[in-house]
Motif scaffolding. Structure first.
Motif, PDB file in Angstrom:
ATOM      1  N   THR A  32      39.232 -11.360 -25.694  1.00  0.00           N
ATOM      2  CA  THR A  32      39.884 -11.475 -24.395  1.00  0.00           C
ATOM      3  C   THR A  32      41.017 -12.508 -24.411  1.00  0.00           C
ATOM      4  N   PHE A  33      41.156 -13.274 -25.491  1.00  0.00           N
ATOM      5  CA  PHE A  33      42.178 -14.319 -25.565  1.00  0.00           C
ATOM      6  C   PHE A  33      43.517 -13.830 -26.092  1.00  0.00           C
ATOM      7  N   GLY A  61      33.647 -12.877 -25.924  1.00  0.00           N
ATOM      8  CA  GLY A  61      33.947 -13.916 -24.941  1.00  0.00           C
ATOM      9  C   GLY A  61      32.779 -14.082 -23.992  1.00  0.00           C
ATOM     10  N   HIS A  67      38.211 -19.018 -19.581  1.00  0.00           N
ATOM     11  CA  HIS A  67      39.174 -17.963 -19.273  1.00  0.00           C
ATOM     12  C   HIS A  67      40.019 -18.354 -18.055  1.00  0.00           C
ATOM     13  N   LEU A  72      43.366 -16.436 -17.734  1.00  0.00           N
ATOM     14  CA  LEU A  72      42.977 -15.129 -18.237  1.00  0.00           C
ATOM     15  C   LEU A  72      41.900 -14.515 -17.361  1.00  0.00           C
ATOM     16  N   PHE A  74      38.501 -12.379 -16.598  1.00  0.00           N
ATOM     17  CA  PHE A  74      37.194 -12.368 -17.240  1.00  0.00           C
ATOM     18  C   PHE A  74      36.493 -11.073 -16.852  1.00  0.00           C
TER      19      PHE A  74
END
Length: 179
Positions: A32-33, A61, A67, A72, A74
């Motif tokens: 997810t990064f 993640g 996040h 970001l 989640f």
């Protein structure tokens, strides 16, 4: 909570210049990064710089607070695990020889243009111990990373059994522990 952990791919590039024997990689970067194509490119570059001593640790993640701190989203656990499968398939497609279209089970790419190509194979170590994560690691990964406590070691035994059930040789995968 906020240990001074540096950004891994920048740090690995610096370490590549200072060692000629260590294998270098992440344990683990959440999918997810960063987009899997960007991770594939970073890992292939590290492989080229080190003569093939790179590996990639990835996971779905887990820490929503981190996040949020990075701006970001989640996604749900299911969506993150879906992204893990897509990420591993994408990286492997981009590391394959040649430049060609790719149509896989989860991913379609118009071409697999990602240079430099890695020197040899880049092992993908999947971090995490949930049931679906272990199944993903057994089917798609080259190894699994779990905590070194009793629960984590039981998960490693489960992972190795799943590798066998997937028709793979448990002796051919990496088993690592977070300690």
């Amino acid at each position: 909570v906020w240990d001074p952990i540096p950004e891994p791919w920048v740090t690995l590039g610096a370490l590549a210049a200072s060692t000629t024997r260590l294998q270098l990689g992440t344990l683990v970067t959440p999918v997810t990064f960063r987009a899997p194509g960007v991770t594939a490119k970073a890992a292939a570059t590290l492989s080229a710089l080190t003569g093939g001593r790179a590996f990639v640790g990835v996971g779905a993640g887990w820490w929503e607070r981190e996040h949020a701190a990075y701006g970001l989203g989640f996604p749900s656990a299911r969506a993150r695990l879906d992204a893990l499968e897509v990420g591993i398939e994408t990286m492997n497609a981009l590391w394959a020889p040649g430049t060609k279209p790719y149509a896989g089970q989860r991913v379609s790419l118009p071409e697999t243009t990602s240079y430099p190509r890695p020197v040899g194979e880049i092992p993908v170590i999947v971090g995490g111990g949930g049931h679906r994560t272990l199944r993903i690691a057994a089917r798609l990964g080259d190894g699994c990373n779990v905590p070194s406590d009793e629960v984590g070691l039981a998960k490693m035994v489960r992972y190795l059994a799943l590798v066998g059930q997937a028709g793979r040789d448990p002796g051919s995968v990496h088993a690592t522990v977070l300690d």
